[in-house]
Design an enzyme around this catalytic site. Structure first.
Site, mmCIF file in Angstrom:
data_model
loop_
_atom_site.group_PDB
_atom_site.id
_atom_site.type_symbol
_atom_site.label_atom_id
_atom_site.label_comp_id
_atom_site.label_asym_id
_atom_site.label_seq_id
_atom_site.Cartn_x
_atom_site.Cartn_y
_atom_site.Cartn_z
ATOM 1 N N THR A 93 -0.405 -6.478 -3.146
ATOM 2 C CA THR A 93 0.682 -7.373 -3.540
ATOM 3 C C THR A 93 0.264 -8.781 -3.181
ATOM 4 O OG1 THR A 93 2.317 -5.631 -3.134
ATOM 5 C CG2 THR A 93 3.130 -7.891 -3.271
ATOM 6 N N LYS A 167 5.473 -6.926 -9.952
ATOM 7 C CA LYS A 167 5.540 -6.365 -8.596
ATOM 8 C C LYS A 167 6.388 -7.236 -7.682
ATOM 9 C CE LYS A 167 4.420 -4.197 -4.746
ATOM 10 N NZ LYS A 167 5.101 -2.958 -4.342
ATOM 11 N N LYS A 236 6.288 -11.960 3.819
ATOM 12 C CA LYS A 236 5.149 -12.497 3.075
ATOM 13 C C LYS A 236 5.390 -12.387 1.579
ATOM 14 C CE LYS A 236 2.067 -9.832 1.816
ATOM 15 N NZ LYS A 236 1.707 -9.062 0.583
#
Length: 289
Positions: A93, A167, A236
């Protein structure tokens, strides 16, 4: 059809994915920054690589790393995979900007973005959902590998960053669902309705999607350890969502709330807590333990 595959990044997700590639009959060469994580896969028939570049000498090299910096080091760092003959498939990711850089700087093998949806249990069971973008011929080559690690692959275009945008959008929606459930559960509980009762009614009627059932159970049971996906990693990811939103001039006010609640969870609970613990900020704000 057996393929020669490199796999870089052997955390809980990556180790499970590499193990499933071995189980499907592929020749897998593995590398990890912490060498100790390699041993279990060597026992199952994997080959140890001396460096990231060494792992990228076959047909495909797959990376599953924690953040943008780790991916940059593995690709562009000393003995990195940039310029090697393998097709680079990134399952990490990462931000849209880095995905664009990886696509523009891809070696002769090309580049595919293929982040996955699913927690470690899904990875172990080869039940991940793969979101893939890249040239059609490259995606075709990857089909046997995606079939070995997941239950379904979604092709979302020929530009690799599109997969990363999907995503990141999905991870934002997970946290939005956690926030909504935490607020609704707190309201119900303060009014005398148990959290479990509310969850059973809502998932049995209007909100029967797996995300509500899975994360709803975590919230009801205060099940935040061991973490399947830690709050710092969630924070994050929300930072990457914010970067994409800023670049596209998209207002996302709920994102700010989610980020603050993740920060609160980390500050109070520690960095080893699951990202669903962001819901604790709502309970504490309402005076509940």
């Amino acid at each position: 059809m057996m393929m020669k595959v490199g796999f870089i990044g052997l955390g809980r997700m990556g180790a499970a994915m590499a193990s499933n590639l071995l189980a499907a009959g592929h020749e897998v060469t593995v590398w990890n920054r912490s060498p100790g994580k390699v041993a279990a896969l060597l026992d199952r028939g994997a080959i140890r690589a001396a460096s990231p570049a060494d792992a990228a000498q076959g047909e495909v090299v797959m990376t599953m790393l924690s953040d943008d910096q780790a991916v940059e080091e593995v690709v562009f760092g000393t003995a990195g995979i940039a310029g090697t003959p393998a097709l680079h498939v990134s399952h990490s990711t990462i931000g849209v900007a880095l995905a664009e850089r990886l696509a523009d700087g891809a070696g002769p093998g090309g580049f595919v973005s293929a982040p996955v949806f699913g927690r470690p249990a899904a990875a172990e069971a080869a039940q991940l959902f793969v979101v893939a973008a890249g040239e059609a011929s490259a995606l075709d080559r990857c089909t046997p590998l995606f079939d070995a690690i997941g239950q379904r692959t979604y092709r979302v275009g020929d530009a690799p960053p599109a997969a990363n945008l999907v995503k990141l959008s999905g991870n934002f929606m997970i946290m939005a669902a956690v926030e909504a459930m935490a607020e609704a559960m707190t309201l119900a509980e303060k009014g005398g309705v148990p959290r479990r009762t509310l969850l059973d009614v809502l998932t049995g009627t209007l909100f029967g999607a797996p995300i509500y059932k899975t994360y709803g159970d975590f919230l009801v049971e205060d099940r935040f350890r061991p973490a399947g996906f830690t709050a710092p990693l969630g924070l994050k990811d929300m930072g990457l969502v914010d970067a994409a939103a800023s670049a596209s001039r998209v207002p996302m006010p709920l994102l700010g709330i989610v980020r603050d609640h993740l920060r609160t969870a980390i500050a109070i609970e520690g960095e080893d807590v699951d990202w669903v613990a962001a819901g604790l900020a709502v309970r504490r704000g309402a005076g509940l333990g």
